[in-house]
Design a protein around this motif. Sequence first.
Motif, PDB file in Angstrom:
ATOM      1  N   SER A  10       0.804  -1.228   0.000  1.00 35.80           N
ATOM      2  CA  SER A  10       0.000   0.000   0.000  1.00 35.80           C
ATOM      3  C   SER A  10       0.834   1.273   0.000  1.00 35.80           C
ATOM      4  O   SER A  10       0.273   2.367  -0.113  1.00 35.80           O
ATOM      5  CB  SER A  10      -0.919   0.014   1.227  1.00 35.80           C
ATOM      6  N   ALA A  11       2.143   1.171   0.148  1.00 34.51           N
ATOM      7  CA  ALA A  11       2.995   2.364   0.156  1.00 34.51           C
ATOM      8  C   ALA A  11       2.951   3.040  -1.210  1.00 34.51           C
ATOM      9  O   ALA A  11       2.931   2.363  -2.246  1.00 34.51           O
ATOM     10  CB  ALA A  11       4.429   1.998   0.519  1.00 34.51           C
ATOM     11  N   ARG A  12       2.926   4.352  -1.195  1.00 38.01           N
ATOM     12  CA  ARG A  12       2.854   5.122  -2.437  1.00 38.01           C
ATOM     13  C   ARG A  12       3.996   4.753  -3.386  1.00 38.01           C
ATOM     14  O   ARG A  12       5.165   4.773  -3.022  1.00 38.01           O
ATOM     15  CB  ARG A  12       2.923   6.613  -2.131  1.00 38.01           C
ATOM     16  N   GLY A  13       3.637   4.381  -4.609  1.00 38.05           N
ATOM     17  CA  GLY A  13       4.622   4.080  -5.630  1.00 38.05           C
ATOM     18  C   GLY A  13       5.210   2.683  -5.579  1.00 38.05           C
ATOM     19  O   GLY A  13       5.941   2.294  -6.473  1.00 38.05           O
ATOM     20  N   CYS A  14       4.893   1.912  -4.548  1.00 37.92           N
ATOM     21  CA  CYS A  14       5.445   0.559  -4.426  1.00 37.92           C
ATOM     22  C   CYS A  14       4.480  -0.429  -5.071  1.00 37.92           C
ATOM     23  O   CYS A  14       3.277  -0.385  -4.825  1.00 37.92           O
ATOM     24  CB  CYS A  14       5.663   0.197  -2.963  1.00 37.92           C
ATOM     25  N   ARG A  15       5.009  -1.313  -5.875  1.00 40.94           N
ATOM     26  CA  ARG A  15       4.193  -2.345  -6.526  1.00 40.94           C
ATOM     27  C   ARG A  15       4.662  -3.741  -6.127  1.00 40.94           C
ATOM     28  O   ARG A  15       4.309  -4.723  -6.757  1.00 40.94           O
ATOM     29  CB  ARG A  15       4.252  -2.194  -8.056  1.00 40.94           C
ATOM     30  N   ASP A  16       5.462  -3.829  -5.060  1.00 30.62           N
ATOM     31  CA  ASP A  16       5.964  -5.125  -4.596  1.00 30.62           C
ATOM     32  C   ASP A  16       4.842  -5.942  -3.963  1.00 30.62           C
ATOM     33  O   ASP A  16       3.865  -5.388  -3.441  1.00 30.62           O
ATOM     34  CB  ASP A  16       7.083  -4.949  -3.566  1.00 30.62           C
ATOM     35  N   ASP A  17       4.995  -7.258  -4.001  1.00 30.31           N
ATOM     36  CA  ASP A  17       4.050  -8.130  -3.313  1.00 30.31           C
ATOM     37  C   ASP A  17       4.124  -7.864  -1.814  1.00 30.31           C
ATOM     38  O   ASP A  17       5.202  -7.648  -1.258  1.00 30.31           O
ATOM     39  CB  ASP A  17       4.381  -9.605  -3.564  1.00 30.31           C
ATOM     40  N   ALA A  18       2.977  -7.870  -1.179  1.00 30.17           N
ATOM     41  CA  ALA A  18       2.923  -7.650   0.266  1.00 30.17           C
ATOM     42  C   ALA A  18       3.298  -8.932   0.996  1.00 30.17           C
ATOM     43  O   ALA A  18       2.909 -10.026   0.588  1.00 30.17           O
ATOM     44  CB  ALA A  18       1.537  -7.206   0.670  1.00 30.17           C
ATOM     45  N   THR A  19       4.050  -8.786   2.057  1.00 26.27           N
ATOM     46  CA  THR A  19       4.391  -9.905   2.928  1.00 26.27           C
ATOM     47  C   THR A  19       3.756  -9.731   4.305  1.00 26.27           C
ATOM     48  O   THR A  19       3.832 -10.624   5.141  1.00 26.27           O
ATOM     49  CB  THR A  19       5.921 -10.041   3.071  1.00 26.27           C
ATOM     50  N   TRP A  20       3.137  -8.564   4.518  1.00 30.98           N
ATOM     51  CA  TRP A  20       2.480  -8.247   5.780  1.00 30.98           C
ATOM     52  C   TRP A  20       1.113  -7.623   5.506  1.00 30.98           C
ATOM     53  O   TRP A  20       0.928  -6.965   4.491  1.00 30.98           O
ATOM     54  CB  TRP A  20       3.302  -7.239   6.592  1.00 30.98           C
ATOM     55  N   MET A  21       0.200  -7.814   6.449  1.00 28.68           N
ATOM     56  CA  MET A  21      -1.085  -7.140   6.416  1.00 28.68           C
ATOM     57  C   MET A  21      -1.213  -6.365   7.721  1.00 28.68           C
ATOM     58  O   MET A  21      -1.055  -6.931   8.806  1.00 28.68           O
ATOM     59  CB  MET A  21      -2.221  -8.155   6.270  1.00 28.68           C
TER      60      MET A  21
END
Length: 65
Positions: A10-21
């Motif tokens: 959800s960070a602005r500009g980041c398109r990485d897969d999330a590993t945390w919710m």
Amino acid sequence: MTPDEAPVCSARGCRDDATWMLLWRNPKIHGPERVKRWAACDEHLESLRGFLTARGFPCEARKVT
């Protein structure tokens, strides 16, 4: 969860897969039953959590499996 369903950070500009919710809420306007979710990659976990906790929002981090 399939790769097509994997959450994106959800960070602005980041398109990485999330590993945390991050599970959080604004207690001034919502009761404990209303929980919002932000996805976070390893790099942005602390900055997103810091943003929420600095505003007094209860926040819990859970590892995405």
